[in-house]
Design an enzyme around this catalytic site. Structure first.
Site, PDB file in Angstrom:
ATOM      1  N   LYS A   1      13.243  -0.225  -2.117  1.00 33.46           N
ATOM      2  CA  LYS A   1      12.502  -0.228  -3.391  1.00 33.46           C
ATOM      3  C   LYS A   1      11.716   1.072  -3.556  1.00 33.46           C
ATOM      4  O   LYS A   1      11.645   1.628  -4.650  1.00 33.46           O
ATOM      5  CB  LYS A   1      11.554  -1.427  -3.448  1.00 33.46           C
ATOM      6  CG  LYS A   1      12.290  -2.766  -3.589  1.00 33.46           C
ATOM      7  CD  LYS A   1      11.295  -3.900  -3.516  1.00 33.46           C
ATOM      8  CE  LYS A   1      12.017  -5.254  -3.470  1.00 33.46           C
ATOM      9  NZ  LYS A   1      11.071  -6.345  -3.180  1.00 33.46           N
TER      10      LYS A   1
ATOM     11  N   HIS B 193       1.853 -10.500   8.681  1.00 34.20           N
ATOM     12  CA  HIS B 193       2.296 -11.892   8.646  1.00 34.20           C
ATOM     13  C   HIS B 193       1.136 -12.761   8.243  1.00 34.20           C
ATOM     14  O   HIS B 193       0.017 -12.523   8.652  1.00 34.20           O
ATOM     15  CB  HIS B 193       2.724 -12.347  10.043  1.00 34.20           C
ATOM     16  CG  HIS B 193       3.838 -11.533  10.607  1.00 34.20           C
ATOM     17  ND1 HIS B 193       5.014 -12.042  10.996  1.00 34.20           N
ATOM     18  CD2 HIS B 193       3.967 -10.233  10.844  1.00 34.20           C
ATOM     19  CE1 HIS B 193       5.808 -11.093  11.453  1.00 34.20           C
ATOM     20  NE2 HIS B 193       5.181  -9.963  11.353  1.00 34.20           N
TER      21      HIS B 193
END
Ligand SMILES: *Cc1c(COP(=O)(O)O)cnc(C)c1O
Length: 497
Positions: free
Chosen positions: A62, A106
């Site tokens: 991206k 995370h």
């Protein structure tokens, strides 16, 4: 400049499901090396790792703006962990021109990654490289001057003053020369100059000579740069902006005492004592040094020098300064022409560059000039008598003349007033600068046909003849410091022996 950025979020359990359903998924996403790391992991760590790599590679695509597919393949991207465990791109297809920054985090079942691609600084853009006009800096002359001044003054520590692009000599070249010559510390005028030195890898103490705004002390602290305390009000402002948590690494400060230079520094005993106490009381500050600056050390005004020295004693003799605090009083003039008022440390600019700051007014010292300014003849032609040369037609030949063009002008710091001066041929013959000096070029009268490419020395020595910064200063009715600092950054600087 940022080229692009990309964010990707994956659900760890969804990635695990995908891997379970499609046996090829893992080897499609991970390179062999990554797969080995994956295999060493157990339980939920495997899923986290796989999802992290998956998301980071998506984020990279991206940021690049291509998407994963024909233009970008999973296997072209490899992420490793550095010694601190931080991920980085071990391999990516644009590593020659883009720097990839990556973060992986995370939380619960989610892994979030971001990749920022930054353009690499383009080292191909010439600032001052490809040019037949240049400055040479002599390493051996710098080393000689440092050794001479150190021994002559008996100083323990030599602080090399590198302000203003090292007096125009070129900061990168002079840092190297001064370090090789044995400098123990460096002095600069501004915080930016100091930070620049740190970026250049200088580990020695760096003192900023001018006042740094109190708001900037955090930056100075971060780079362990010594800043002056020139009045009590400054210290109080600095104390306000300085965070408490920095006590384990204090801000290094230098007390500046004004004994008659009337530029920066504390003038009165009360203020000095109060400031001194305030520094010692505050664990966030550490007094590194204390100094003053002489105004007339390179002139015949002995009386003013003595007056300043007396004032120094009046102001500082009562202070209980610990032995590890550096005392630095001497600039070049003091070190060369006075009994050294403190053998602790000296702050030397001019003498290190081989410049006689007294311009011949005081006894000559054994210093060697450091800087040469040279240029190649880029065109040579013969013209007949009665031909005008350069802007304004201020010079007209009175006989057939060989004229050489030099690719250097007033924008390089070879100022217009130097018309009528001279440069040197390699054999030492003088060649007069004729006609107006233009922005980027000037002309010399040659004694005969001289080959294009011949080097003309405009400052320095050739064939036993010399042109010094002092000579130019005299013609320009100024001081050699101004001549040297006027030499523009457009001129490449090279270190020579
Ligand atoms: C510039 C400067 C120096 C160096 O002076 P030179 O005469 O070039 O040796 C020393 N101390 C201070 C405070 C300066 O500003």
């Amino acid at each position: 400049m940022i080229f692009g950025n990309g964010i990707d979020i994956q659900e760890i359990s969804a990635v695990e499901d995908l891997a379970a359903r499609q046996p090829n998924f893992i080897t499609k996403i991970l390179t062999n090396t990554e797969k080995q790391t994956y295999d060493q992991k157990v339980g939920k760590h495997q899923g986290e790792f796989l999802a992290g790599r998956y998301a980071a590679k998506e984020a990279y695509s991206k940021a690049l703006g291509t998407g994963l597919g024909a233009d970008l393949n999973w296997q072209q991207l490899e992420i490793a962990n550095d010694e601190q465990g931080r991920p980085y791109f071990q391999q990516h297809p644009r590593q020659n021109d883009l720097i990839a920054h990556i973060s992986i985090s995370h939380s619960g079942n989610m892994v979030k990654t971001e990749v920022i691609l930054e353009n690499m600084p383009n080292t191909e853009i010439p600032v001052s490289v490809n040019r037949p006009a240049w400055i040479e800096i002599s390493k051996s002359a710098v080393a000689h001057n440092i050794k001479f001044v150190r021994e002559f003054s008996g100083a323990k520590r030599f602080m090399a003053i590198l302000k203003a692009n090292a007096y125009g000599h070129g900061l990168p070249q002079m840092v190297e020369a001064a370090r090789e010559g044995g400098a123990d510390a460096f002095g600069v005028a501004t915080l930016d100059e100091a930070i620049w030195l740190r970026h250049f890898g200088v580990k020695e103490p760096i003192l900023v000579l001018g006042i740094v705004e109190a708001e900037q002390v955090k930056l100075a602290w971060k780079h362990q740069i010594i800043v002056p305390v020139a009045n009590l009000a400054w210290l109080k402002s600095a104390q306000k902006v300085f965070p408490m948590e920095s006590t384990n690494k204090p801000l290094l400060v230098a007390l500046a005492v004004d004994t008659g230079m009337t530029r920066i520094g504390i003038r009165t005993e009360n203020e000095l004592q109060e400031t001194f106490n305030a520094i010692n009381r505050d664990p966030r500050f550490k007094l590194h040094s204390i100094g003053m600056h002489f105004a007339t050390a390179d002139t015949n005004n002995e009386a003013y020098f003595e007056q300043q020295l007396e004032r120094w004693h009046t102001l500082t003799d009562e202070l209980e300064i610990s032995a590890d605090v550096w005392r630095h009083l001497a600039n070049s003039g003091t070190a060369l022409w006075h009994k050294n008022p403190s053998t602790d440390a000296i702050r030397i600019g001019a003498a290190m560059y081989g410049i006689d700051s007294s311009q011949g007014a005081l006894e000559k010292r054994d210093l060697q000039p450091v800087l040469s300014l040279k240029a190649k003849l880029v065109q040579v032609k013969q013209v007949e008598a009665d031909v005008s040369v350069s802007y304004g037609a201020t010079y007209t030949t009175d006989q057939p003349t060989w004229i050489g063009t030099i690719p250097l002008g007033y924008a390089d710091g070879y100022l217009r007033k130097l018309q009528g001066g001279y440069g040197l041929l390699p054999d030492g013959r003088h060649v007069e600068i004729i006609g107006r000096i233009a922005m980027d070029q000037c002309m010399v009268a040659l004694p005969e046909e001289i080959p294009v490419g011949t080097v003309i020395t405009l400052i320095g020595s050739a064939g036993g003849q010399h042109v010094t910064l002092e000579d130019l200063a005299e013609r320009l009715e100024t001081i050699p410091y101004e001549v040297a600092t006027t030499l523009s950054v457009r001129l490449p600087r090279y270190l020579v022996d």
